[in-house]
Design a protein around this motif. Sequence first.
Motif, PDB file in Angstrom:
ATOM      1  N   ILE A 209       3.267   7.336  -9.005  1.00 19.44           N
ATOM      2  CA  ILE A 209       3.432   6.070  -8.302  1.00 19.44           C
ATOM      3  C   ILE A 209       3.814   4.970  -9.278  1.00 19.44           C
ATOM      4  CG2 ILE A 209       2.294   4.351  -6.866  1.00 19.44           C
ATOM      5  CD1 ILE A 209       0.389   6.605  -5.971  1.00 19.44           C
TER       6      ILE A 209
ATOM      7  N   THR B 129       0.841  -1.187   0.000  1.00 19.44           N
ATOM      8  CA  THR B 129       0.000   0.000   0.000  1.00 19.44           C
ATOM      9  C   THR B 129       0.880   1.242   0.000  1.00 19.44           C
ATOM     10  OG1 THR B 129      -1.462   1.334   1.340  1.00 19.44           O
ATOM     11  CG2 THR B 129      -0.140  -0.273   2.485  1.00 19.44           C
ATOM     12  N   VAL B 130       0.493   2.194  -0.794  1.00 19.95           N
ATOM     13  CA  VAL B 130       1.262   3.424  -0.879  1.00 19.95           C
ATOM     14  C   VAL B 130       1.019   4.282   0.359  1.00 19.95           C
ATOM     15  CG1 VAL B 130       1.714   5.454  -2.275  1.00 19.95           C
ATOM     16  CG2 VAL B 130       0.957   3.357  -3.354  1.00 19.95           C
ATOM     17  N   VAL B 131      -0.132   4.064   0.947  1.00 12.78           N
ATOM     18  CA  VAL B 131      -0.524   4.922   2.042  1.00 12.78           C
ATOM     19  C   VAL B 131       0.092   4.466   3.350  1.00 12.78           C
ATOM     20  CG1 VAL B 131      -2.445   5.952   3.263  1.00 12.78           C
ATOM     21  CG2 VAL B 131      -2.677   5.356   0.860  1.00 12.78           C
TER      22      VAL B 131
END
Lengths: 348, 348
Positions: A116, A88-90
């Motif tokens: 991204i 997950t990027v978050v």
Amino acid sequence: MTEPNTMVFMTTEHKKVTIRDVARLANVSYGTVSRFLNGSEHVSKDASERIAAAIKESKYTPNKAARSLAQQRTSTVALIIQVEASETVVQYSVSEAMSGANTTLGDAGYQMVTLIANSEDSTKRIEQLVNSDFADGYLLFSLSEDDSLANAFLSTNRPVVRSEVSDRGDLTYPAVDFTNADGQRDITRYMLDKGRSHIVYVCGPGYSPASIKRLAGFKEALGDRFDDRQVYFADDWEITSGELAVFEYQSMLSGIDGFVCANDNLAIGVINQLNRFGYRVPDDIAVTGFDDSPMAILSNPKLTTVRQDSMLHGRAMAELLLTMLRGEPVRQYYVRLLPTTIVERQSA
Amino acid sequence: MTEPNTMVFMTTEHKKVTIRDVARLANVSYGTVSRFLNGSEHVSKDASERIAAAIKESKYTPNKAARSLAQQRTSTVALIIQVEASETVVQYSVSEAMSGANTTLGDAGYQMVTLIANSEDSTKRIEQLVNSDFADGYLLFSLSEDDSLANAFLSTNRPVVRSEVSDRGDLTYPAVDFTNADGQRDITRYMLDKGRSHIVYVCGPGYSPASIKRLAGFKEALGDRFDDRQVYFADDWEITSGELAVFEYQSMLSGIDGFVCANDNLAIGVINQLNRFGYRVPDDIAVTGFDDSPMAILSNPKLTTVRQDSMLHGRAMAELLLTMLRGEPVRQYYVRLLPTTIVERQSA
DNA sequence: CTGTTAGCGCGTTCAG
DNA sequence: CTGAACGCGCTAACAG
């Protein structure tokens, strides 16, 4: 065609006011207006005032594309995050760093575009963009060791700042990083000093650069006493993996008095599972994290962890990039290391 | 000047290969190359192949600025977040939405630039940018009801999508939002159905649009039984404010059997403080949250809350904007409401 | 189907 | 100090 209550948007057509309109209003040639806008000294006070008035009156705003084309600069910086497709990027630390970078870049008049790279497609798109010099500089977050993207930058001579020191010799870009190894070493020593001698290390995923460095710090603290069998290699940074680690060592738990974890999530997973197995933290087994994320105060007991200022990370990267954009020389392989500090709470 | 081991970056100079070079290599005029690049049908198979080869050989990549200038489109979309100066931008739901928007925009060939309006300066900068049509479209997150920024969009005719339905009649932009009121109403009813009848509502900060809607949902569930004195108005969305709410009602706690909170953070603060005061959750007092953030499973007991898919929020906003960018008409005041669902855990 | 050419809005010479 | 002219790299309209 266009019904009432319906909005249609045209991408063409829009009687924009240009530098010429301003010139006409101010009674000068548009060359003079351009000079005025770019802060040239060679504009009479008189003309300046008329131009300023004209700009205000006509609500003129310069066209970014035209300016970029003419002066070969875009006033844009790209922040590029390279992550595993699964990941997950978050992540809290990344979000914070992005926010920090965004504000300092914004204050300097740059726009930040976030890209991204988490698939072949997106990586290729980004390579194209980089190759077209669409930004004046780059902030590169390699959350994964996969180097396919880094290569894209070899063909541009725009400045690049990395978020972590690299192992690759051909990547000479300066970097801003935390003292990952030292931080992990110090909190491990902290555990050792508290009399914990049978420690398990829950290592981050292998694809992460930070994982490697933190593991090194753990090893350093243990010195000769280090044993390969005391490290668990997690597949990712998530809570679940921390729980899995405890399962893995389930049969040996009575002989263990500490878990040092490579991040807070893993630590929380460890604590949860330890609780379920009936062990008391920290009385029976102590646990430490890394990051000091917001979750650190939510575990039970609260997490003793290593704090790093992620917002500062982003700001420092942006500042470094800005100096490079100003043309100031920066040593190859230059690295700025940001401090990490131990935050003592209840879990260890 | 330039010492060894030092990198200097030039922002000018860079013998870029242009459309003309490609044309020469492929033995066609550069007009033809342009047509090829823009997918015009009117290019012979023969020429196409030669051009394709020439592009590959010369590693040509089109110049964004030039293209933007010529066709008056930028292939970038701006995501603008308007927050109170005090508030942190890094909220889980916002980060998720940003990430969702970013990927769907990226897949469509757009770059996303993130702009944060949290001060007069930054607001003014953004107004300037919007006024210069630097992006093809806008995604607007108004985390605050302050409208100073919204006005900036009135002067552009680029499409705008908002992240929440607005009260302002002059803002006709379509929006994607959650069923905030319904979600809050439903989970309140859930409490009521469980026999909890003395409920306190911990409302979010007054500057937040979501606060208002959720409060409305709570009121709806209570109907005639609603009493002003049973709502606590928090100053922000943070854990601490949840704790404060419990303090506020300290003397009446024995007569209360439930806290309905406007978000997870507040709920966690409430639970923590309730625990400290010796009340058991949910036995003595039940507590619900809103958001289903990652913290929801970290509280003790785990949070029963309202789930909303923030990633989807971002994706849906981006998709709507993309259709508008394609020129498809969209009704004024169009709103797409995303569902919220109750996630039953232990706290209620 | 293809070559030619006139802008897009602005920066930057270069004379004056 | 200021105006005129050219070019940045590309699209689009127009002949052919």
